[in-house]
Design an enzyme around this catalytic site. Structure first.
Site, PDB file in Angstrom:
ATOM      1  N   ASN A  86       0.854  -1.184   0.000  1.00  0.00           N
ATOM      2  CA  ASN A  86       0.000   0.000   0.000  1.00  0.00           C
ATOM      3  C   ASN A  86       0.900   1.248   0.000  1.00  0.00           C
ATOM      4  O   ASN A  86       1.682   1.452   0.929  1.00  0.00           O
ATOM      5  CB  ASN A  86      -0.893  -0.040   1.243  1.00  0.00           C
ATOM      6  CG  ASN A  86      -1.804   1.173   1.339  1.00  0.00           C
ATOM      7  OD1 ASN A  86      -1.383   2.289   1.058  1.00  0.00           O
ATOM      8  ND2 ASN A  86      -3.031   0.967   1.752  1.00  0.00           N
ATOM      9  N   HIS A  98       1.034   6.152   1.866  1.00  0.00           N
ATOM     10  CA  HIS A  98       1.822   7.070   2.691  1.00  0.00           C
ATOM     11  C   HIS A  98       3.026   7.666   1.974  1.00  0.00           C
ATOM     12  O   HIS A  98       3.649   8.593   2.485  1.00  0.00           O
ATOM     13  CB  HIS A  98       2.170   6.420   4.027  1.00  0.00           C
ATOM     14  CG  HIS A  98       0.926   6.217   4.840  1.00  0.00           C
ATOM     15  ND1 HIS A  98       0.078   7.260   5.164  1.00  0.00           N
ATOM     16  CD2 HIS A  98       0.328   5.099   5.315  1.00  0.00           C
ATOM     17  CE1 HIS A  98      -0.965   6.789   5.832  1.00  0.00           C
ATOM     18  NE2 HIS A  98      -0.835   5.487   5.926  1.00  0.00           N
ATOM     19  N   HIS A 123      -5.608   3.508  -1.586  1.00  0.00           N
ATOM     20  CA  HIS A 123      -6.921   3.882  -1.068  1.00  0.00           C
ATOM     21  C   HIS A 123      -7.179   5.317  -1.493  1.00  0.00           C
ATOM     22  O   HIS A 123      -6.503   6.237  -1.030  1.00  0.00           O
ATOM     23  CB  HIS A 123      -6.913   3.755   0.466  1.00  0.00           C
ATOM     24  CG  HIS A 123      -8.237   4.063   1.106  1.00  0.00           C
ATOM     25  ND1 HIS A 123      -8.422   3.989   2.469  1.00  0.00           N
ATOM     26  CD2 HIS A 123      -9.432   4.436   0.596  1.00  0.00           C
ATOM     27  CE1 HIS A 123      -9.680   4.298   2.764  1.00  0.00           C
ATOM     28  NE2 HIS A 123     -10.307   4.588   1.642  1.00  0.00           N
ATOM     29  N   ARG A 143      -9.314   8.175  -0.977  1.00  0.00           N
ATOM     30  CA  ARG A 143     -10.330   8.596  -0.011  1.00  0.00           C
ATOM     31  C   ARG A 143     -11.147   9.754  -0.574  1.00  0.00           C
ATOM     32  O   ARG A 143     -10.666  10.513  -1.410  1.00  0.00           O
ATOM     33  CB  ARG A 143      -9.657   9.017   1.305  1.00  0.00           C
ATOM     34  CG  ARG A 143      -8.920   7.881   1.994  1.00  0.00           C
ATOM     35  CD  ARG A 143      -8.384   8.328   3.341  1.00  0.00           C
ATOM     36  NE  ARG A 143      -9.437   8.461   4.305  1.00  0.00           N
ATOM     37  CZ  ARG A 143      -9.673   7.608   5.308  1.00  0.00           C
ATOM     38  NH1 ARG A 143      -8.902   6.563   5.489  1.00  0.00           N
ATOM     39  NH2 ARG A 143     -10.667   7.806   6.126  1.00  0.00           N
ATOM     40  N   ARG A 181      -6.879  12.752   0.937  1.00  0.00           N
ATOM     41  CA  ARG A 181      -5.822  13.203   1.846  1.00  0.00           C
ATOM     42  C   ARG A 181      -4.453  12.636   1.478  1.00  0.00           C
ATOM     43  O   ARG A 181      -3.440  13.204   1.831  1.00  0.00           O
ATOM     44  CB  ARG A 181      -6.164  12.849   3.293  1.00  0.00           C
ATOM     45  CG  ARG A 181      -6.073  11.382   3.604  1.00  0.00           C
ATOM     46  CD  ARG A 181      -6.254  11.120   5.062  1.00  0.00           C
ATOM     47  NE  ARG A 181      -7.605  11.389   5.510  1.00  0.00           N
ATOM     48  CZ  ARG A 181      -8.138  10.857   6.608  1.00  0.00           C
ATOM     49  NH1 ARG A 181      -7.411  10.058   7.361  1.00  0.00           N
ATOM     50  NH2 ARG A 181      -9.368  11.117   6.944  1.00  0.00           N
ATOM     51  N   GLU A 206      -8.632   0.271  -3.037  1.00  0.00           N
ATOM     52  CA  GLU A 206      -9.461   0.372  -1.822  1.00  0.00           C
ATOM     53  C   GLU A 206     -10.350   1.585  -1.940  1.00  0.00           C
ATOM     54  O   GLU A 206      -9.865   2.682  -2.275  1.00  0.00           O
ATOM     55  CB  GLU A 206      -8.545   0.600  -0.608  1.00  0.00           C
ATOM     56  CG  GLU A 206      -8.260  -0.622   0.182  1.00  0.00           C
ATOM     57  CD  GLU A 206      -7.409  -0.255   1.385  1.00  0.00           C
ATOM     58  OE1 GLU A 206      -7.633   0.786   2.021  1.00  0.00           O
ATOM     59  OE2 GLU A 206      -6.489  -1.028   1.659  1.00  0.00           O
ATOM     60  N   THR A 222      -8.410   3.618   8.426  1.00  0.00           N
ATOM     61  CA  THR A 222      -9.612   2.800   8.497  1.00  0.00           C
ATOM     62  C   THR A 222      -9.705   2.183   9.892  1.00  0.00           C
ATOM     63  O   THR A 222      -8.776   1.530  10.344  1.00  0.00           O
ATOM     64  CB  THR A 222      -9.546   1.683   7.431  1.00  0.00           C
ATOM     65  OG1 THR A 222      -9.070   2.246   6.213  1.00  0.00           O
ATOM     66  CG2 THR A 222     -10.905   1.057   7.209  1.00  0.00           C
ATOM     67  N   GLU A 237     -11.272  -9.298   3.153  1.00  0.00           N
ATOM     68  CA  GLU A 237      -9.980  -8.973   3.766  1.00  0.00           C
ATOM     69  C   GLU A 237     -10.231  -8.874   5.260  1.00  0.00           C
ATOM     70  O   GLU A 237     -11.007  -8.027   5.717  1.00  0.00           O
ATOM     71  CB  GLU A 237      -9.417  -7.665   3.222  1.00  0.00           C
ATOM     72  CG  GLU A 237      -8.050  -7.351   3.858  1.00  0.00           C
ATOM     73  CD  GLU A 237      -7.395  -6.093   3.327  1.00  0.00           C
ATOM     74  OE1 GLU A 237      -7.489  -5.814   2.114  1.00  0.00           O
ATOM     75  OE2 GLU A 237      -6.785  -5.374   4.149  1.00  0.00           O
ATOM     76  N   HIS A 291      -3.869  -4.674   7.750  1.00  0.00           N
ATOM     77  CA  HIS A 291      -3.946  -3.528   8.655  1.00  0.00           C
ATOM     78  C   HIS A 291      -2.989  -3.718   9.823  1.00  0.00           C
ATOM     79  O   HIS A 291      -3.094  -4.681  10.576  1.00  0.00           O
ATOM     80  CB  HIS A 291      -5.358  -3.246   9.193  1.00  0.00           C
ATOM     81  CG  HIS A 291      -5.560  -1.768   9.410  1.00  0.00           C
ATOM     82  ND1 HIS A 291      -5.080  -1.126  10.520  1.00  0.00           N
ATOM     83  CD2 HIS A 291      -6.131  -0.822   8.636  1.00  0.00           C
ATOM     84  CE1 HIS A 291      -5.368   0.161  10.418  1.00  0.00           C
ATOM     85  NE2 HIS A 291      -6.001   0.383   9.288  1.00  0.00           N
TER      86      HIS A 291
END
Ligand code: PXP
Length: 245
Positions: free
Chosen positions: A9, A12, A45, A47, A51, A72, A103, A153, A192
């Site tokens: 992922n 970040h 992801h 959003r 962000r 996602e 999340t 998931e 996660h």
């Protein structure tokens, strides 16, 4: 056991880029390097508040990165329309709250929006493999199967965030969840909060075929470099699973 796939992922990387409003570091370049270092896929992801990832990032990763994209998204009209346009091989439906840092839990399928069945149907129609992020709860997993998801998931956050000596009950729930997913014929993923010290237990679950790892992996790259971190995860996974990295 089959290989456990590692989807990286890269949200970040975009968080760091956005901190200065420029173009560096680039999540597309990070995706390229992650795949070159041995990651099996990329997760992003997008959003509602954008962000971290932006629409253009997702479009470019879909177009330029030669590896499966796991998109996602919240089950909203806007996100379904984007997925219908980009047609990623896989989508993972997640709950989204504006004020949350990340999340916070699985999607509660007993209280899900009236739009969820339509979202799943439209994604399936677009050829997307639909996954739902859920707690490791057989009731939620059965609901995911009823709704027509291909995959769940399992939320590993409570397990990964617990002190090592307190992880036992969380691990048992995850094992029960993984077995429940299999009994419903669902593909089972997990993710996660996973880190070096928590990946092994998850990799030892034969039902789990893919993990999605972001925050720790990207942050640890500051100290070790992205390729080294990915190779370390792949060898921890292979050692736990008895497969080759
Ligand atoms: N899976 C889902 C559904 C997520 O929402 C996230 C966080 O974006 C992850 C996996 C990855 O979690 P982490 O960044 O803690 O590794």
């Amino acid at each position: 056991m089959t290989r456990l796939l590692l989807s990286v992922n890269v949200d970040h990387v975009a968080t760091l880029r956005n901190a200065r409003g420029g173009t560096f570091p680039c999540p597309v370049e990070a995706s390229r390097q992650a795949i070159a270092a041995g990651a099996d896929g990329i997760t992003v992801h997008l959003r509602e508040d954008r962000r971290h990832m932006r629409d253009r990032d997702v479009e470019r990763i879909r177009a330029e990165i030669p590896a499966p994209l796991n998109f996602e998204m919240a089950a909203t009209e806007e996100m379904v329309a984007i997925a219908e346009r980009l047609r990623p091989p896989a989508c993972c439906l997640v709950p989204e709250k504006r004020a949350e840092l990340t999340t916070e839990g699985g999607l509660d399928l007993l209280r899900a929006s009236a739009f969820l069945p339509e979202a799943i149907a439209r994604l399936r129609e677009a050829g997307v493999r639909v996954s739902i992020f859920v707690e490791a709860d057989p009731i939620q997993i059965a609901a995911a199967a009823r709704l027509g998801a291909a995959c769940v998931e399992l939320h590993t956050g409570p397990y990964a965030d617990a002190a090592p000596e307190a992880r036992g009950p969380h691990l048992t729930r995850l094992r029960v969840g993984a077995a429940s997913a299999r009994s419903h014929g669902l593909i089972c993923h997990a993710g996660h909060g996973l880190a070096y010290d928590s990946i092994g237990d998850i990799a030892r679950m034969p039902e789990v075929s893919e993990v999605s790892i972001g925050h720790f992996l990207i942050a640890q790259s500051l100290f070790e470099g992205l390729p080294t971190v990915i190779r370390r995860f792949q060898s921890l996974i292979a050692a736990a699973r008895g497969t080759t990295a």
